[in-house]
Design a protein around this motif. Structure first.
Motif, PDB file in Angstrom:
ATOM      1  N   MET A   1       1.287  -1.423  -0.283  1.00  0.00           N
ATOM      2  CA  MET A   1      -0.207   0.504  -0.140  1.00  0.00           C
ATOM      3  C   MET A   1       0.634   1.120   0.134  1.00  0.00           C
ATOM      4  O   MET A   1       0.214   2.603  -0.353  1.00  0.00           O
ATOM      5  CB  MET A   1      -0.954  -0.193   1.225  1.00  0.00           C
ATOM      6  N   PRO A   2       1.925   1.071   0.496  1.00  0.00           N
ATOM      7  CA  PRO A   2       3.062   2.129   0.306  1.00  0.00           C
ATOM      8  C   PRO A   2       3.149   3.352  -0.901  1.00  0.00           C
ATOM      9  O   PRO A   2       3.393   4.320  -1.190  1.00  0.00           O
ATOM     10  CB  PRO A   2       4.020   2.040   1.095  1.00  0.00           C
ATOM     11  N   MET A   3       3.507   1.860  -1.434  1.00  0.00           N
ATOM     12  CA  MET A   3       3.526   2.276  -2.609  1.00  0.00           C
ATOM     13  C   MET A   3       2.768   3.160  -3.433  1.00  0.00           C
ATOM     14  O   MET A   3       2.196   4.507  -4.829  1.00  0.00           O
ATOM     15  CB  MET A   3       4.612   1.412  -3.121  1.00  0.00           C
ATOM     16  N   HIS A   4       1.255   3.054  -3.215  1.00  0.00           N
ATOM     17  CA  HIS A   4       0.188   3.123  -3.907  1.00  0.00           C
ATOM     18  C   HIS A   4      -0.460   4.844  -4.405  1.00  0.00           C
ATOM     19  O   HIS A   4      -0.274   5.548  -4.322  1.00  0.00           O
ATOM     20  CB  HIS A   4      -1.229   2.099  -3.449  1.00  0.00           C
ATOM     21  N   MET A   5       0.164   4.593  -2.578  1.00  0.00           N
ATOM     22  CA  MET A   5      -0.347   6.071  -1.994  1.00  0.00           C
ATOM     23  C   MET A   5       0.586   6.866  -2.282  1.00  0.00           C
ATOM     24  O   MET A   5       0.321   8.602  -2.909  1.00  0.00           O
ATOM     25  CB  MET A   5      -0.369   6.252  -0.148  1.00  0.00           C
ATOM     26  N   VAL A   6       2.107   6.641  -2.362  1.00  0.00           N
ATOM     27  CA  VAL A   6       3.152   7.603  -3.522  1.00  0.00           C
ATOM     28  C   VAL A   6       2.977   8.222  -4.301  1.00  0.00           C
ATOM     29  O   VAL A   6       2.675   8.925  -5.205  1.00  0.00           O
ATOM     30  CB  VAL A   6       4.712   7.080  -2.816  1.00  0.00           C
ATOM     31  N   GLY A   7       2.851   6.663  -5.546  1.00  0.00           N
ATOM     32  CA  GLY A   7       2.074   6.739  -6.967  1.00  0.00           C
ATOM     33  C   GLY A   7       1.652   7.229  -7.161  1.00  0.00           C
ATOM     34  O   GLY A   7       1.773   8.332  -8.343  1.00  0.00           O
ATOM     35  N   LEU A   8       0.298   7.072  -6.957  1.00  0.00           N
ATOM     36  CA  LEU A   8      -1.279   8.456  -6.822  1.00  0.00           C
ATOM     37  C   LEU A   8      -1.418   9.291  -6.233  1.00  0.00           C
ATOM     38  O   LEU A   8      -1.427  10.428  -6.770  1.00  0.00           O
ATOM     39  CB  LEU A   8      -2.193   7.017  -6.279  1.00  0.00           C
ATOM     40  N   ALA A   9      -1.670   9.103  -4.949  1.00  0.00           N
ATOM     41  CA  ALA A   9      -0.903  11.023  -4.780  1.00  0.00           C
ATOM     42  C   ALA A   9      -0.260  11.833  -4.587  1.00  0.00           C
ATOM     43  O   ALA A   9      -0.581  12.809  -4.305  1.00  0.00           O
ATOM     44  CB  ALA A   9      -1.410  10.823  -3.194  1.00  0.00           C
ATOM     45  N   GLN A  10       1.120  11.272  -4.904  1.00  0.00           N
ATOM     46  CA  GLN A  10       2.122  12.677  -4.828  1.00  0.00           C
ATOM     47  C   GLN A  10       2.721  12.232  -6.029  1.00  0.00           C
ATOM     48  O   GLN A  10       3.624  13.467  -6.904  1.00  0.00           O
ATOM     49  CB  GLN A  10       3.269  11.993  -3.666  1.00  0.00           C
ATOM     50  N   LEU A  11       2.636  11.773  -6.703  1.00  0.00           N
ATOM     51  CA  LEU A  11       2.815  11.725  -8.128  1.00  0.00           C
ATOM     52  C   LEU A  11       1.822  10.937  -9.315  1.00  0.00           C
ATOM     53  O   LEU A  11       2.356  11.873 -10.269  1.00  0.00           O
ATOM     54  CB  LEU A  11       4.187  10.293  -8.465  1.00  0.00           C
ATOM     55  N   GLY A  12       0.860  11.186  -8.837  1.00  0.00           N
ATOM     56  CA  GLY A  12      -0.279  11.289  -9.888  1.00  0.00           C
ATOM     57  C   GLY A  12       0.057  10.440 -11.126  1.00  0.00           C
ATOM     58  O   GLY A  12      -0.756  10.343 -12.470  1.00  0.00           O
ATOM     59  N   MET A  13       1.061   8.726 -11.294  1.00  0.00           N
ATOM     60  CA  MET A  13       1.345   8.138 -11.828  1.00  0.00           C
ATOM     61  C   MET A  13       0.109   7.232 -12.358  1.00  0.00           C
ATOM     62  O   MET A  13      -0.203   6.391 -10.951  1.00  0.00           O
ATOM     63  CB  MET A  13       2.155   7.399 -11.080  1.00  0.00           C
ATOM     64  N   PRO A  14      -0.590   7.241 -12.801  1.00  0.00           N
ATOM     65  CA  PRO A  14      -1.984   5.720 -12.734  1.00  0.00           C
ATOM     66  C   PRO A  14      -1.769   4.637 -12.599  1.00  0.00           C
ATOM     67  O   PRO A  14      -0.473   3.740 -13.731  1.00  0.00           O
ATOM     68  CB  PRO A  14      -2.245   6.226 -14.499  1.00  0.00           C
ATOM     69  N   LEU A  15      -1.847   3.693 -11.786  1.00  0.00           N
ATOM     70  CA  LEU A  15      -1.532   2.567 -11.590  1.00  0.00           C
ATOM     71  C   LEU A  15      -2.730   1.448 -11.649  1.00  0.00           C
ATOM     72  O   LEU A  15      -3.785   1.687 -11.571  1.00  0.00           O
ATOM     73  CB  LEU A  15      -1.450   1.752  -9.760  1.00  0.00           C
ATOM     74  N   ILE A  16      -2.258   0.436 -13.075  1.00  0.00           N
ATOM     75  CA  ILE A  16      -3.294  -0.173 -13.456  1.00  0.00           C
ATOM     76  C   ILE A  16      -3.289  -1.764 -12.907  1.00  0.00           C
ATOM     77  O   ILE A  16      -2.505  -2.052 -13.227  1.00  0.00           O
ATOM     78  CB  ILE A  16      -3.371  -0.560 -14.946  1.00  0.00           C
ATOM     79  N   ASP A  17      -4.185  -2.347 -12.462  1.00  0.00           N
ATOM     80  CA  ASP A  17      -5.213  -3.197 -11.831  1.00  0.00           C
ATOM     81  C   ASP A  17      -5.170  -4.420 -12.351  1.00  0.00           C
ATOM     82  O   ASP A  17      -6.463  -3.696 -13.035  1.00  0.00           O
ATOM     83  CB  ASP A  17      -5.027  -3.147 -10.163  1.00  0.00           C
ATOM     84  N   SER A  18      -5.442  -5.553 -12.286  1.00  0.00           N
ATOM     85  CA  SER A  18      -5.974  -6.429 -13.249  1.00  0.00           C
ATOM     86  C   SER A  18      -6.319  -6.361 -14.475  1.00  0.00           C
ATOM     87  O   SER A  18      -7.565  -6.223 -14.782  1.00  0.00           O
ATOM     88  CB  SER A  18      -7.530  -6.934 -12.913  1.00  0.00           C
ATOM     89  N   ALA A  19      -4.895  -6.178 -15.175  1.00  0.00           N
ATOM     90  CA  ALA A  19      -5.197  -5.737 -17.070  1.00  0.00           C
ATOM     91  C   ALA A  19      -4.895  -6.993 -17.608  1.00  0.00           C
ATOM     92  O   ALA A  19      -4.348  -7.968 -17.439  1.00  0.00           O
ATOM     93  CB  ALA A  19      -3.839  -4.412 -17.227  1.00  0.00           C
ATOM     94  N   ALA A  20      -6.307  -7.200 -18.831  1.00  0.00           N
ATOM     95  CA  ALA A  20      -5.895  -7.693 -19.117  1.00  0.00           C
ATOM     96  C   ALA A  20      -5.538  -7.804 -20.279  1.00  0.00           C
ATOM     97  O   ALA A  20      -5.683  -7.506 -21.881  1.00  0.00           O
ATOM     98  CB  ALA A  20      -7.944  -8.486 -19.699  1.00  0.00           C
ATOM     99  N   VAL A  21      -4.488  -8.276 -20.542  1.00  0.00           N
ATOM    100  CA  VAL A  21      -3.238  -8.602 -21.417  1.00  0.00           C
ATOM    101  C   VAL A  21      -3.135  -9.743 -22.570  1.00  0.00           C
ATOM    102  O   VAL A  21      -2.464  -9.745 -23.460  1.00  0.00           O
ATOM    103  CB  VAL A  21      -1.451  -8.382 -21.227  1.00  0.00           C
ATOM    104  N   ASP A  22      -4.304 -10.586 -22.691  1.00  0.00           N
ATOM    105  CA  ASP A  22      -4.354 -11.788 -23.552  1.00  0.00           C
ATOM    106  C   ASP A  22      -4.377 -11.376 -25.299  1.00  0.00           C
ATOM    107  O   ASP A  22      -3.328 -11.817 -25.533  1.00  0.00           O
ATOM    108  CB  ASP A  22      -5.196 -12.679 -23.775  1.00  0.00           C
ATOM    109  N   ASP A  23      -4.862 -10.395 -25.555  1.00  0.00           N
ATOM    110  CA  ASP A  23      -5.068  -9.762 -26.513  1.00  0.00           C
ATOM    111  C   ASP A  23      -3.553  -9.123 -26.824  1.00  0.00           C
ATOM    112  O   ASP A  23      -3.169  -9.349 -28.480  1.00  0.00           O
ATOM    113  CB  ASP A  23      -6.307  -9.111 -26.651  1.00  0.00           C
TER     114      ASP A  23
END
Length: 59
Positions: A1-23
């Motif tokens: 969770m700490p990296m989510h908080m830093v990435g989202l709140a402080q860096l504004g970096m989009p984090l993608i969870d559960s991406a469907a990458v088969d195609d």
């Protein structure tokens, strides 16, 4: 969770969870290329913590 908080709140970096990458994997095999630019443009809504996005892989 700490990296989510830093990435989202402080860096504004989009984090993608559960991406469907088969195609995407099939396309990589078909093209014989395994490097690409991944573009993700989420809506700019202040205070937002989650929104569906449409990531685009550019070969």
């Amino acid at each position: 969770m700490p990296m989510h908080m830093v990435g989202l709140a402080q860096l504004g970096m989009p984090l993608i969870d559960s991406a469907a990458v088969d195609d995407l994997a099939s396309m990589c095999v078909g093209l014989g290329r395994y490097s690409f630019l991944l573009s993700v443009a989420p809506a700019r809504i202040p205070g937002l913590t989650g929104i569906p996005v449409n990531p685009v892989a550019i070969f």
